[in-house]
Design an enzyme around this catalytic site. Structure first.
Site, PDB file in Angstrom:
ATOM      1  N   GLU A   1       0.845  -1.195   0.000  1.00 45.98           N
ATOM      2  CA  GLU A   1       0.000   0.000   0.000  1.00 45.98           C
ATOM      3  C   GLU A   1       0.878   1.242   0.000  1.00 45.98           C
ATOM      4  O   GLU A   1       1.748   1.391   0.860  1.00 45.98           O
ATOM      5  CB  GLU A   1      -0.926  -0.004   1.221  1.00 45.98           C
ATOM      6  CG  GLU A   1      -1.657   1.290   1.492  1.00 45.98           C
ATOM      7  CD  GLU A   1      -2.456   1.809   0.303  1.00 45.98           C
ATOM      8  OE1 GLU A   1      -2.403   3.034   0.050  1.00 45.98           O
ATOM      9  OE2 GLU A   1      -3.132   0.992  -0.370  1.00 45.98           O
ATOM     10  N   GLN A   2       0.640   2.139  -0.962  1.00 44.39           N
ATOM     11  CA  GLN A   2       1.508   3.305  -1.087  1.00 44.39           C
ATOM     12  C   GLN A   2       1.289   4.349   0.002  1.00 44.39           C
ATOM     13  O   GLN A   2       2.172   5.154   0.282  1.00 44.39           O
ATOM     14  CB  GLN A   2       1.317   3.948  -2.458  1.00 44.39           C
ATOM     15  CG  GLN A   2      -0.053   4.553  -2.691  1.00 44.39           C
ATOM     16  CD  GLN A   2      -0.172   5.201  -4.062  1.00 44.39           C
ATOM     17  OE1 GLN A   2       0.826   5.390  -4.748  1.00 44.39           O
ATOM     18  NE2 GLN A   2      -1.384   5.537  -4.453  1.00 44.39           N
TER      19      GLN A   2
ATOM     20  N   TYR B   1     -27.839   9.471   2.206  1.00 39.52           N
ATOM     21  CA  TYR B   1     -28.248   8.357   3.069  1.00 39.52           C
ATOM     22  C   TYR B   1     -27.496   8.467   4.385  1.00 39.52           C
ATOM     23  O   TYR B   1     -26.377   8.990   4.436  1.00 39.52           O
ATOM     24  CB  TYR B   1     -28.034   6.990   2.417  1.00 39.52           C
ATOM     25  CG  TYR B   1     -26.646   6.717   1.915  1.00 39.52           C
ATOM     26  CD1 TYR B   1     -25.652   6.181   2.748  1.00 39.52           C
ATOM     27  CD2 TYR B   1     -26.310   6.950   0.584  1.00 39.52           C
ATOM     28  CE1 TYR B   1     -24.391   5.906   2.281  1.00 39.52           C
ATOM     29  CE2 TYR B   1     -25.040   6.682   0.100  1.00 39.52           C
ATOM     30  CZ  TYR B   1     -24.092   6.151   0.950  1.00 39.52           C
ATOM     31  OH  TYR B   1     -22.830   5.883   0.466  1.00 39.52           O
TER      32      TYR B   1
ATOM     33  N   ASP C   1     -11.508  -1.648  -9.653  1.00 38.89           N
ATOM     34  CA  ASP C   1     -11.370  -0.531 -10.584  1.00 38.89           C
ATOM     35  C   ASP C   1     -10.162  -0.663 -11.503  1.00 38.89           C
ATOM     36  O   ASP C   1     -10.123  -0.036 -12.563  1.00 38.89           O
ATOM     37  CB  ASP C   1     -11.280   0.789  -9.817  1.00 38.89           C
ATOM     38  CG  ASP C   1     -12.647   1.319  -9.406  1.00 38.89           C
ATOM     39  OD1 ASP C   1     -13.656   0.699  -9.789  1.00 38.89           O
ATOM     40  OD2 ASP C   1     -12.692   2.348  -8.707  1.00 38.89           O
TER      41      ASP C   1
ATOM     42  N   ARG D   1     -16.875   4.150   4.608  1.00 41.59           N
ATOM     43  CA  ARG D   1     -15.779   3.449   3.939  1.00 41.59           C
ATOM     44  C   ARG D   1     -14.615   3.166   4.904  1.00 41.59           C
ATOM     45  O   ARG D   1     -14.005   2.097   4.860  1.00 41.59           O
ATOM     46  CB  ARG D   1     -15.299   4.293   2.754  1.00 41.59           C
ATOM     47  CG  ARG D   1     -14.462   3.564   1.741  1.00 41.59           C
ATOM     48  CD  ARG D   1     -14.146   4.473   0.567  1.00 41.59           C
ATOM     49  NE  ARG D   1     -15.308   4.747  -0.246  1.00 41.59           N
ATOM     50  CZ  ARG D   1     -15.594   4.097  -1.378  1.00 41.59           C
ATOM     51  NH1 ARG D   1     -14.801   3.144  -1.801  1.00 41.59           N
ATOM     52  NH2 ARG D   1     -16.662   4.417  -2.079  1.00 41.59           N
TER      53      ARG D   1
END
Length: 387
Positions: free
Chosen positions: A45-46, A206, A283, A114
């Site tokens: 992970e960068q 929401y 993605d 998230r």
């Protein structure tokens, strides 16, 4: 978080070395799935920390099934809200057009922050023995993947360094839309997703746990220069874009004191998701517009399917071919549906009136039809259909 005691039969992934580039939702889900199968997993992970700020997401039943199979049901219930309904709204008048029930969805349809989902995945990965290398930017990868790994997985998003290794290099294309994202304090809100539709733009709202309301507002534009998720913008620009809308929506936007603005870019679905030692997911393979709430869910599905399919056969090249064959048609259909929503949310004139009448009629005479038409999406069970 309750630790899963489930055992998994030894498969082809036991002992394999897996390198995952990207510590987002798709990358961490893949890491957990492979680790539970006995693989030796490293996530590169960068960023300096596994974190995500300022964004909500919707975990639909198809994504939730994969997370449940990984033992995360209790954690999801602790960090998410169970959704009750989705409600299309005429943003110009403030009148609800219809209400479509979500309470009968199984597993439950949830609203999650998230950062909370990333946190629970990271903790589960740590418990499963995954090594997470932070501040570890991978700038260049050959067709053989990372030399230390049997399989290198590109879960590094729209700007993937892995995708060009497998496909011709191409810049993402601007979709003609920009989006603002914000979170505001809000109390006593029902667990309902509202889609405020106006000509050339819309807002989705929401609730999230801890008395917060997630806001995503989208506007059509001809041009856009910067690309990314974290460009600070003045909230007055957001309010100006919806200045002609109804008071209830303007009241919500008036409470935004900070927001991010980004251009919506994407690649076409990749032609090639793999070679003999590399695979793409999420993605990196198929950037998805946020108009069907499927970006995270499709990445979760990809991650689970990739682990399941490669675990089922020792010939890795054949397994990766099967993975792309299983996943590419499904994600292509989901992306087409998201693109259609982008058009339908932004109608004007007579088409807009006709569409709203149709939604209102559907809500009255066949309220289940709206959700049932997405049965192909929500009812899909990647835990049983991948192999």
């Amino acid at each position: 978080m309750k630790k899963s005691t489930a055992t998994i039969d030894v498969g082809a992934n036991a002992g394999r070395s897996i390198a995952i580039i990207g510590g987002g939702i798709g990358g961490l889900t893949a890491a957990l799935a492979f680790a539970r199968q006995g693989a030796k997993v490293t996530v590169h992970e960068q960023a300096r920390a596994i974190a995500e700020v300022g964004a909500g997401l919707q975990i639909t039943p198809n994504g939730a099934r994969a997370l449940a199979a990984l033992g995360l049901v209790d954690a999801l219930d602790q960090c998410g809200l169970r959704a009750a309904a989705v409600q299309p709204v005429d943003a110009l008048t403030g009148h609800a057009i219809a209400r479509f029930d979500l309470t009968r969805q199984t597993p439950p349809y949830r609203f999650v922050h998230r950062a909370d989902l990333i946190g629970l995945l990271a903790r589960a990965c740590a418990d499963a023995g995954v090594r997470i290398a932070l501040n570890a930017r991978i700038a260049d990868v050959t067709a053989g993947g990372l030399s230390s790994a049997d399989l290198t997985i590109g879960a590094d998003g729209l700007h993937s360094v892995i995708r060009p290794v497998l496909n011709k290099a191409a810049a993402p294309f601007f979709t003609g839309q920009v989006a603002w994202r914000a979170i505001i304090p809000a109390t006593d809100l029902p667990p309902v997703a509202q889609i405020w539709m106006a000509p050339g733009r819309h807002v989705v709202t929401y609730p999230l746990p801890d008395n917060r309301l997630n806001i995503v507002a989208v506007q059509e534009r001809d041009t856009w220069a910067a690309e990314g998720w974290h460009h600070d913008d003045d909230p007055t620009n957001l309010r100006a874009a919806f200045a002609d809308c109804a008071a209830p929506l303007q009241d919500l936007l008036a409470r935004v004191d900070a927001c991010n603005l980004w251009g919506l870019f994407r690649h076409k679905v990749a032609d090639h998701w793999h070679n003999d030692r590399i695979a793409l997911l999420g993605d990196a393979a198929h950037p998805t517009l946020p108009f069907l709430a499927q970006g995270a869910n499709l990445a979760i599905e990809d991650a689970f399917a990739l682990a399941q399919i490669t675990d089922a056969q020792h010939n890795l090249a054949q397994a990766l071919h099967a993975y792309q064959s299983a996943r590419r048609p499904r994600v292509s259909r989901a992306i087409a549906a998201a693109n259609a929503n982008a058009r339908n949310y932004h109608l004007s004139g007579m088409p807009r009136r006709v569409a709203h009448i149709g939604l209102k009629t559907l809500g009255k005479i066949a309220p289940d039809a709206f959700i049932n038409r997405l049965g192909w999406l929500y009812d899909h069970d990647v835990t049983t259909s991948s192999v």
